[in-house]
Scaffold this motif. Sequence first.
Motif, short mmCIF file in Angstrom:
data_model
loop_
_atom_site.label_atom_id
_atom_site.label_comp_id
_atom_site.label_asym_id
_atom_site.label_seq_id
_atom_site.Cartn_x
_atom_site.Cartn_y
_atom_site.Cartn_z
N ALA A 131 0.84 -1.20 0.00
CA ALA A 131 0.00 0.00 0.00
C ALA A 131 0.87 1.25 0.00
O ALA A 131 1.88 1.33 0.73
N ILE A 132 0.51 2.23 -0.83
CA ILE A 132 1.30 3.45 -0.92
C ILE A 132 1.42 4.13 0.44
O ILE A 132 2.47 4.69 0.80
N SER A 133 0.37 4.06 1.24
CA SER A 133 0.39 4.70 2.56
C SER A 133 1.42 4.09 3.49
O SER A 133 1.78 4.69 4.51
N GLN A 134 1.90 2.87 3.17
CA GLN A 134 2.88 2.21 4.02
C GLN A 134 4.32 2.50 3.61
O GLN A 134 5.25 2.06 4.28
N PHE A 135 4.51 3.23 2.51
CA PHE A 135 5.85 3.67 2.14
C PHE A 135 6.29 4.79 3.08
O PHE A 135 5.51 5.70 3.41
N CYS A 136 7.52 4.69 3.54
CA CYS A 136 8.13 5.74 4.36
C CYS A 136 7.33 6.02 5.63
O CYS A 136 7.20 7.17 6.06
N ASP A 137 6.77 4.95 6.24
CA ASP A 137 6.04 5.13 7.50
C ASP A 137 6.85 4.63 8.69
O ASP A 137 6.32 4.54 9.81
N GLY A 138 8.13 4.29 8.45
CA GLY A 138 9.00 3.84 9.53
C GLY A 138 8.95 2.35 9.79
O GLY A 138 9.71 1.85 10.62
N GLU A 139 8.10 1.62 9.07
CA GLU A 139 8.02 0.16 9.23
C GLU A 139 8.24 -0.51 7.88
O GLU A 139 7.71 -0.08 6.87
N ARG A 140 9.02 -1.57 7.91
CA ARG A 140 9.35 -2.28 6.67
C ARG A 140 8.21 -3.21 6.27
O ARG A 140 7.84 -4.10 7.03
N GLN A 141 7.67 -3.00 5.09
CA GLN A 141 6.59 -3.83 4.57
C GLN A 141 7.04 -4.67 3.37
O GLN A 141 6.60 -5.80 3.22
N CYS A 142 7.90 -4.13 2.52
CA CYS A 142 8.42 -4.88 1.38
C CYS A 142 9.38 -5.97 1.86
O CYS A 142 10.10 -5.76 2.86
N PRO A 143 9.44 -7.10 1.20
CA PRO A 143 10.40 -8.15 1.60
C PRO A 143 11.83 -7.67 1.61
O PRO A 143 12.64 -8.12 2.42
N ASP A 144 12.18 -6.73 0.72
CA ASP A 144 13.54 -6.19 0.68
C ASP A 144 13.66 -4.86 1.41
O ASP A 144 14.71 -4.20 1.34
N ALA A 145 12.58 -4.46 2.11
CA ALA A 145 12.55 -3.19 2.86
C ALA A 145 12.70 -1.98 1.96
O ALA A 145 13.02 -0.88 2.43
N SER A 146 12.43 -2.13 0.66
CA SER A 146 12.63 -1.00 -0.25
C SER A 146 11.61 0.11 -0.05
O SER A 146 11.77 1.21 -0.58
N ASP A 147 10.55 -0.16 0.72
CA ASP A 147 9.60 0.91 1.03
C ASP A 147 10.16 1.89 2.04
O ASP A 147 9.55 2.94 2.28
N GLU A 148 11.33 1.56 2.62
CA GLU A 148 11.96 2.47 3.58
C GLU A 148 13.37 2.84 3.15
O GLU A 148 14.18 3.25 3.97
N TRP A 149 13.67 2.70 1.87
CA TRP A 149 15.00 3.04 1.38
C TRP A 149 15.18 4.56 1.32
O TRP A 149 14.38 5.33 1.86
N ASP A 150 16.22 4.99 0.62
CA ASP A 150 16.57 6.41 0.62
C ASP A 150 15.56 7.30 -0.08
O ASP A 150 15.70 8.53 -0.07
N ILE A 151 14.53 6.71 -0.70
CA ILE A 151 13.47 7.55 -1.27
C ILE A 151 12.76 8.34 -0.17
O ILE A 151 12.10 9.35 -0.44
N CYS A 152 12.90 7.86 1.08
CA CYS A 152 12.24 8.52 2.20
C CYS A 152 13.04 9.69 2.77
O CYS A 152 12.51 10.48 3.56
N ASP A 153 14.30 9.75 2.39
CA ASP A 153 15.16 10.81 2.94
C ASP A 153 14.64 12.18 2.52
O ASP A 153 14.34 12.42 1.35
N ASN A 154 14.52 13.05 3.50
CA ASN A 154 14.14 14.46 3.27
C ASN A 154 12.73 14.63 2.72
O ASN A 154 12.39 15.70 2.19
N PHE A 155 11.89 13.58 2.82
CA PHE A 155 10.51 13.72 2.36
C PHE A 155 9.71 14.54 3.37
O PHE A 155 9.78 14.33 4.57
N THR A 156 8.90 15.46 2.84
CA THR A 156 7.99 16.24 3.69
C THR A 156 6.60 16.24 3.07
O THR A 156 6.45 16.12 1.84
#
Length: 338
Positions: free
Chosen positions: A76-101
Amino acid sequence: MYMKWWRFAASCRGDEFRCAVSNFCLAPSWRCDGEPDCGAHDASDEDPYMCQKDFKCRGNSARCVTPVEGQFTCVAISQFCDGERQCPDASDEWDICDNFTAGQCDALRCELGCRPTHAGLACYCQPGFEPDAAGRCVDTDECAWEDACAQRCSNTRGSYECACAAGYRLHADRRDCLPVNEPEDEPLSLIVVTAEGIRREWAEGGARTRNHSLAALNVRAVDFLHGERSVCYVHHNLSKSGIVCVDADDFGRRRALGTPPLFPDVGGASHLAADWVAGNWYVVDGAREALYVCSRALAHCRLLLDAALGKVHGFALDPGAGLMFWTVWGAAPPAVER
């Protein structure tokens, strides 16, 4: 029989696929056919980055980067960059989350908000809804998903409901359908067809008070009429073939159906299927490479298909959905068609 082939050569022909490790040259139909063919330790012909390059997640989800067992996964898009790993490779919390506002979402005019994904910023909605082109959350039609329900699906606002056809009940998972045994206490039995005849066998044994076997030559086409408790098949003899039905509880009680007007000899029939809704028969004639539909008594028939049906190896009906399914292999790559 359809056979696969490969060859090793310094260079592959124009339409062939070269394996990355083994350097085998494969027929183009082997590439992305769901089965690795390049040899040991080489699955390059099934590389998901090649075979699933057009893979897209459903409207309210986004793709993880690394495929698992050859298949991309969605979160789910809402689970990207929410501080919890949802993807098997944790790519939902990779550097795409850096500096996001959250302020970065203003340009998208999202109804609820947005999150960074590996395809860029994307709006998200609550479950059961998905963002449209303007960022508004609209109802998701889950019934458009092929795997939403096993049989019947009804879309509701923000959700959906599965149901089953008559003779089935909904499984506890609220998706699958289980057959209803009629009568409820009748034990499981199988109709077994061999080159020498037909017989009914019970999975757990049990007494047989009536005749449940008969001799028949080269039976290939058979179906079970549940409403009439009859087993029908193409009966072959030395002079002429015909369609015969026997009582499932007493094979000694048999009746021969009429002769189809379009093809008076059904000796070439390879598959037989009964439409329990309309009461029609569907007959695949491998010799003529044709598919016919006939009335219940075979008094009236019509040709439905007469092309590329010479290699049919399986045929089934889904009368509730008005669909036919068959498998084909031989001169062409294997396929399930409808």
